[in-house]
Design a protein around this motif. Structure first.
Motif, PDB file in Angstrom:
ATOM      1  N   LEU A  47       8.860  -7.224  -2.196  1.00 51.18           N
ATOM      2  CA  LEU A  47       8.184  -8.499  -1.991  1.00 51.18           C
ATOM      3  C   LEU A  47       6.776  -8.509  -2.556  1.00 51.18           C
ATOM      4  O   LEU A  47       6.113  -9.549  -2.555  1.00 51.18           O
ATOM      5  N   ALA A  48       6.312  -7.374  -3.047  1.00 52.37           N
ATOM      6  CA  ALA A  48       4.905  -7.232  -3.417  1.00 52.37           C
ATOM      7  C   ALA A  48       4.599  -7.820  -4.788  1.00 52.37           C
ATOM      8  O   ALA A  48       5.405  -7.742  -5.720  1.00 52.37           O
ATOM      9  N   THR A  49       3.406  -8.386  -4.878  1.00 53.63           N
ATOM     10  CA  THR A  49       2.844  -8.849  -6.138  1.00 53.63           C
ATOM     11  C   THR A  49       1.913  -7.794  -6.725  1.00 53.63           C
ATOM     12  O   THR A  49       1.777  -7.676  -7.937  1.00 53.63           O
ATOM     13  N   ALA A  50       1.276  -7.034  -5.843  1.00 54.02           N
ATOM     14  CA  ALA A  50       0.312  -6.006  -6.256  1.00 54.02           C
ATOM     15  C   ALA A  50       0.571  -4.735  -5.459  1.00 54.02           C
ATOM     16  O   ALA A  50       0.995  -4.788  -4.299  1.00 54.02           O
ATOM     17  N   PHE A  51       0.291  -3.602  -6.088  1.00 54.78           N
ATOM     18  CA  PHE A  51       0.522  -2.296  -5.467  1.00 54.78           C
ATOM     19  C   PHE A  51      -0.783  -1.511  -5.460  1.00 54.78           C
ATOM     20  O   PHE A  51      -1.397  -1.297  -6.519  1.00 54.78           O
ATOM     21  N   TYR A  52      -1.191  -1.099  -4.256  1.00 52.04           N
ATOM     22  CA  TYR A  52      -2.434  -0.353  -4.129  1.00 52.04           C
ATOM     23  C   TYR A  52      -2.154   1.136  -3.996  1.00 52.04           C
ATOM     24  O   TYR A  52      -1.302   1.562  -3.202  1.00 52.04           O
ATOM     25  N   VAL A  61     -12.357   5.035   0.972  1.00 61.02           N
ATOM     26  CA  VAL A  61     -11.951   5.063   2.377  1.00 61.02           C
ATOM     27  C   VAL A  61     -12.041   3.660   2.980  1.00 61.02           C
ATOM     28  O   VAL A  61     -11.146   3.210   3.696  1.00 61.02           O
ATOM     29  N   ILE A  62     -13.119   2.952   2.681  1.00 59.40           N
ATOM     30  CA  ILE A  62     -13.341   1.626   3.254  1.00 59.40           C
ATOM     31  C   ILE A  62     -12.273   0.636   2.797  1.00 59.40           C
ATOM     32  O   ILE A  62     -11.711  -0.118   3.603  1.00 59.40           O
ATOM     33  N   ILE A  63     -11.965   0.626   1.512  1.00 57.04           N
ATOM     34  CA  ILE A  63     -10.954  -0.304   0.988  1.00 57.04           C
ATOM     35  C   ILE A  63      -9.581   0.016   1.551  1.00 57.04           C
ATOM     36  O   ILE A  63      -8.820  -0.889   1.943  1.00 57.04           O
ATOM     37  N   HIS A  64      -9.231   1.292   1.613  1.00 56.68           N
ATOM     38  CA  HIS A  64      -7.922   1.688   2.142  1.00 56.68           C
ATOM     39  C   HIS A  64      -7.760   1.222   3.584  1.00 56.68           C
ATOM     40  O   HIS A  64      -6.725   0.663   3.967  1.00 56.68           O
ATOM     41  N   ARG A  65      -8.791   1.435   4.367  1.00 53.96           N
ATOM     42  CA  ARG A  65      -8.740   1.056   5.779  1.00 53.96           C
ATOM     43  C   ARG A  65      -8.485  -0.435   5.939  1.00 53.96           C
ATOM     44  O   ARG A  65      -7.656  -0.855   6.758  1.00 53.96           O
ATOM     45  N   ARG A  66      -9.182  -1.237   5.148  1.00 50.85           N
ATOM     46  CA  ARG A  66      -9.005  -2.686   5.261  1.00 50.85           C
ATOM     47  C   ARG A  66      -7.623  -3.129   4.792  1.00 50.85           C
ATOM     48  O   ARG A  66      -6.992  -4.016   5.395  1.00 50.85           O
ATOM     49  N   LEU A  67      -7.153  -2.559   3.692  1.00 46.25           N
ATOM     50  CA  LEU A  67      -5.876  -3.002   3.150  1.00 46.25           C
ATOM     51  C   LEU A  67      -4.706  -2.623   4.051  1.00 46.25           C
ATOM     52  O   LEU A  67      -3.668  -3.298   4.049  1.00 46.25           O
ATOM     53  N   LEU A  68      -4.855  -1.556   4.818  1.00 48.75           N
ATOM     54  CA  LEU A  68      -3.771  -1.169   5.724  1.00 48.75           C
ATOM     55  C   LEU A  68      -3.476  -2.254   6.753  1.00 48.75           C
ATOM     56  O   LEU A  68      -2.345  -2.381   7.223  1.00 48.75           O
ATOM     57  N   SER A  69      -4.479  -3.023   7.115  1.00 46.49           N
ATOM     58  CA  SER A  69      -4.279  -4.074   8.110  1.00 46.49           C
ATOM     59  C   SER A  69      -4.513  -5.465   7.521  1.00 46.49           C
ATOM     60  O   SER A  69      -4.739  -6.422   8.255  1.00 46.49           O
ATOM     61  N   HIS A  70      -4.484  -5.580   6.210  1.00 40.85           N
ATOM     62  CA  HIS A  70      -4.746  -6.863   5.566  1.00 40.85           C
ATOM     63  C   HIS A  70      -3.642  -7.860   5.885  1.00 40.85           C
ATOM     64  O   HIS A  70      -2.460  -7.507   5.987  1.00 40.85           O
ATOM     65  N   ARG A  71      -4.026  -9.113   6.038  1.00 40.32           N
ATOM     66  CA  ARG A  71      -3.061 -10.143   6.413  1.00 40.32           C
ATOM     67  C   ARG A  71      -1.979 -10.338   5.348  1.00 40.32           C
ATOM     68  O   ARG A  71      -0.893 -10.852   5.650  1.00 40.32           O
ATOM     69  N   CYS A  72      -2.257  -9.949   4.108  1.00 47.25           N
ATOM     70  CA  CYS A  72      -1.284 -10.130   3.028  1.00 47.25           C
ATOM     71  C   CYS A  72      -0.637  -8.820   2.615  1.00 47.25           C
ATOM     72  O   CYS A  72      -0.090  -8.715   1.519  1.00 47.25           O
ATOM     73  N   ARG A  73      -0.679  -7.842   3.486  1.00 46.91           N
ATOM     74  CA  ARG A  73       0.005  -6.583   3.205  1.00 46.91           C
ATOM     75  C   ARG A  73       1.476  -6.700   3.585  1.00 46.91           C
ATOM     76  O   ARG A  73       1.821  -7.289   4.612  1.00 46.91           O
ATOM     77  N   THR A  74       2.341  -6.144   2.742  1.00 46.67           N
ATOM     78  CA  THR A  74       3.761  -6.077   3.052  1.00 46.67           C
ATOM     79  C   THR A  74       4.206  -4.627   3.042  1.00 46.67           C
ATOM     80  O   THR A  74       3.658  -3.802   2.299  1.00 46.67           O
ATOM     81  N   VAL A 107       0.862  -1.189   0.000  1.00 46.27           N
ATOM     82  CA  VAL A 107       0.000   0.000   0.000  1.00 46.27           C
ATOM     83  C   VAL A 107       0.895   1.235   0.000  1.00 46.27           C
ATOM     84  O   VAL A 107       1.657   1.455   0.939  1.00 46.27           O
ATOM     85  N   TYR A 108       0.818   2.013  -1.042  1.00 47.33           N
ATOM     86  CA  TYR A 108       1.655   3.214  -1.135  1.00 47.33           C
ATOM     87  C   TYR A 108       1.348   4.182   0.004  1.00 47.33           C
ATOM     88  O   TYR A 108       0.198   4.357   0.411  1.00 47.33           O
ATOM     89  N   ASP A 109       2.392   4.800   0.506  1.00 49.95           N
ATOM     90  CA  ASP A 109       2.261   5.864   1.502  1.00 49.95           C
ATOM     91  C   ASP A 109       2.246   7.196   0.754  1.00 49.95           C
ATOM     92  O   ASP A 109       3.255   7.870   0.619  1.00 49.95           O
ATOM     93  N   LEU A 110       1.081   7.545   0.234  1.00 45.76           N
ATOM     94  CA  LEU A 110       0.968   8.753  -0.587  1.00 45.76           C
ATOM     95  C   LEU A 110       1.107  10.010   0.266  1.00 45.76           C
ATOM     96  O   LEU A 110       0.806   9.993   1.467  1.00 45.76           O
ATOM     97  N   PRO A 111       1.510  11.118  -0.337  1.00 41.46           N
ATOM     98  CA  PRO A 111       1.414  12.404   0.358  1.00 41.46           C
ATOM     99  C   PRO A 111      -0.015  12.615   0.853  1.00 41.46           C
ATOM    100  O   PRO A 111      -0.983  12.240   0.181  1.00 41.46           O
ATOM    101  N   SER A 112      -0.162  13.202   2.011  1.00 40.38           N
ATOM    102  CA  SER A 112      -1.467  13.288   2.673  1.00 40.38           C
ATOM    103  C   SER A 112      -2.505  14.068   1.875  1.00 40.38           C
ATOM    104  O   SER A 112      -3.709  13.897   2.097  1.00 40.38           O
ATOM    105  N   GLU A 113      -2.081  14.887   0.924  1.00 47.65           N
ATOM    106  CA  GLU A 113      -3.054  15.659   0.144  1.00 47.65           C
ATOM    107  C   GLU A 113      -3.957  14.770  -0.699  1.00 47.65           C
ATOM    108  O   GLU A 113      -5.055  15.175  -1.095  1.00 47.65           O
TER     109      GLU A 113
END
Length: 565
Positions: free
Chosen positions: A170-175, A152-165, A87-93
């Motif tokens: 190591l990533a296969t997919a980039f959100y 907002v809902i998808i971002h929240r879940r992916l931040l704590s997803h069991r398959c997040r790196t 999950v990319y750590d985008l600039p807060s804007e």
């Protein structure tokens, strides 16, 4: 030399004045100090509690530390065999600041209540209007959720997803957690809003992405993003018209886009369910709700939530309201959703569908409405009038059409036959046997877990997939197929799944202009200030589909002269 004026003499102290008061004792002074200190601490606690309650802090760690301070979910052996997500750590804007500015996102009212609880909105346990609707059955799983909070809902879940790196190597997919729907929504109705305002954030994001090694390496083919509004809000062609041009920019061409509705000519868009108000924490919560909706004695044959649209020629909703009126209050009930009545009071729609065996689902501003998913979560069978409402949209989630009686989950009625009076909704639905209706309801209720977004960071558990799980699995499988199809070194770049941008479907470009239909929010698409169309309508790029017979009725409504578009 004159003397400076003398200071006026102080008047004598009056009896009872502070000068004559007794000197306070040390004990009383200590007591007053303790009271003041306690009041100060209470004030600080209240302020701190309010800060915690601010929408953004409920689902995102502090800006600048999101990739290091948010713990991944527990990874079970084999749980992430298909790959890991970065999950990319985008600039807060691009996300954080939009939520912080929730008071200004909407010109008519504050959006802050709808961004509470990680985008779920206010909990039903705090809203008395829900109390008599759910009757304490799964009340804690219900929220007053806005339909445009998917990002907002998808971002929240992916931040704590069991398959997040947190290691991109190591990533296969980039959100890409860009809240593009919130951004463009804040500019759609402004008096002085321009196309440049609506495009600015998207262009800045693409410049940022083009500087990321992972994006440069793949050209975006292993990246995905969420679109929280309908596709036409992001698909502007030319300098004038509705919405932003975000999805037609060359830089976004290879990025998979998960949206509440998709353009079926664009293979990079995938439709996933609208957020409803039901957000269970566990599989047990879902099963309790499923038992509840199946056990209900429903007093109405069918129901309709909506309102006529006087600005639309031959408004089909008016036809459905007449059908409801003709059926009589014993068989049909309608909820008037003019203005924000149904948005402000999701309980009214829920109550309607819980008491109806079937629910009428015409198109909305686009081919689908959130109401389709509200209907199914309530255990009612949807009645459809456009194939693109569901059959041609949500293929990861819903069967694409009639599958025989055992797999039947909806009723399809030819809208033209209904409009001219050849059939009626009541006649079609009453022509179905009770056994057949029961099977359809059971099939709908069986699909509920895949149509909702769990409130638990770990999903529903117990082997039960929710809408996010289905989406992640689909994205990872999509990327796996692309990697498997990668040509060996030496072949031309057009055969690689990397930086290709030209894609064609049925011989036509997927970047066809949006359709010319009367589409609420997209009514101004493709017109300049003088009203001249800038490009041909999408109907020129779409093969007409002949109307089919009702998916659930033995009556043939087939008319080869009618099309589904």
């Amino acid at each position: 030399m004159p003397e400076s004026p003398a200071s006026p003499a102080k008047p004598p102290s009056q009896p009872g004045s502070p000068l004559n008061a007794a000197t306070p004792s040390p004990a009383s002074a200590l007591l007053r100090g303790s009271v003041l200190l306690l009041a100060f601490l209470i004030l600080q606690l209240v302020l701190f509690w309010n800060i915690l309650g601010f929408p953004s802090s409920r689902f995102l760690p502090a800006p600048g530390h999101r990739n290091t301070t948010w713990a991944n979910g527990a990874v079970n052996g084999g749980a992430c065999d298909e790959g890991l997500i970065y999950v990319y750590d985008l600039p807060s804007e691009f996300n954080h600041d939009l939520v912080d500015d929730c008071e200004s996102l909407w010109p008519w009212y504050s959006f802050c209540p709808y961004l509470a609880n990680g985008g779920f909105g206010e909990a039903a346990t705090t809203l008395p209007i829900f109390f008599h609707v759910t009757r304490n059955v799964s009340l804690s799983s219900w929220y007053n959720t806005d339909q445009f909070q998917l990002e907002v809902i998808i971002h929240r879940r992916l931040l704590s997803h069991r398959c997040r790196t947190t290691d991109p190597s190591l990533a296969t997919a980039f959100y890409v957690p860009f809240y593009v729907g919130l951004d463009v929504g804040s500019h759609l109705w402004g008096d002085n809003s321009t196309a440049a305002d609506r495009d600015r954030a998207g262009l800045k994001l693409l410049r940022w992405l083009n500087n990321q090694t992972s994006f440069q390496r793949s050209g975006g083919w292993d990246h995905f993003i969420t679109l929280g509004r309908i596709t036409w809000d992001f698909r502007r062609y030319g300098d004038d018209g509705w919405g932003t041009n975000f999805v037609v920019l060359p830089g976004i061409a290879n990025v998979t886009r998960l949206g509440i509705e998709a353009d079926r000519l664009d293979p990079m868009e995938v439709a996933i369910p609208y957020p409803t108000g039901f957000h269970p924490r566990t599989a047990a919560d879902v099963r309790a709700w499923q038992r509840h909706v199946l056990s209900l004695k429903r007093s109405k044959l069918f129901g309709f939530a909506g309102a006529p649209r006087s600005g639309f020629r031959d408004d089909f909703r008016e036809v459905l309201l007449e059908e409801c009126e003709d059926a009589g209050s014993e068989h049909c009930r309608a909820v008037d959703c003019r203005g924000t009545r149904c948005t402000d009071n999701g309980a009214a729609v829920l109550e309607l569908f819980l008491d109806s065996k079937f629910c009428l689902q015409p198109r909305g501003d686009s081919f689908t409405r959130r109401s389709l998913f509200d209907c199914m979560v309530a255990g009612a069978v949807p009645v459809l009038f456009w194939r693109r409402t569901a059959y041609d949209q949500y293929r990861w989630y819903l069967p694409p059409g009639p599958r025989g009686e055992d797999g039947e989950w909806s009723v399809f009625i030819d809208r033209q036959a209904l409009r001219v009076g050849n059939v009626s909704v009541r006649d079609v639905l009453e022509g179905l046997s009770e056994r057949r209706v029961r099977r359809m309801r059971e099939r709908v209720v069986e699909m509920i877990p895949r149509l909702v977004y769990a409130s638990s960071p770990d999903g529903l558990g117990d082997g039960m997939e929710d809408a996010l799980d289905v989406a992640v699995r689909g994205v990872l499988e999509r990327f796996r197929r692309r990697r498997a199809s990668t040509a060996p070194e030496g072949l031309s770049a057009e055969h690689r799944p990397g930086r290709f941008v030209a894609r064609r479907v049925d011989g036509k470009s997927t970047l066809a202009p949006p359709s010319d239909f009367k589409n609420g929010s997209a009514a101004a698409v493709n017109q300049n200030a003088s009203g001249t169309k800038l490009s041909p309508p999408a109907s020129l790029y779409v093969k007409p589909v002949v109307s089919r017979a009702s998916a659930s009725s033995g009556k043939s409504l087939h008319n080869p002269g009618l099309t589904e578009e």
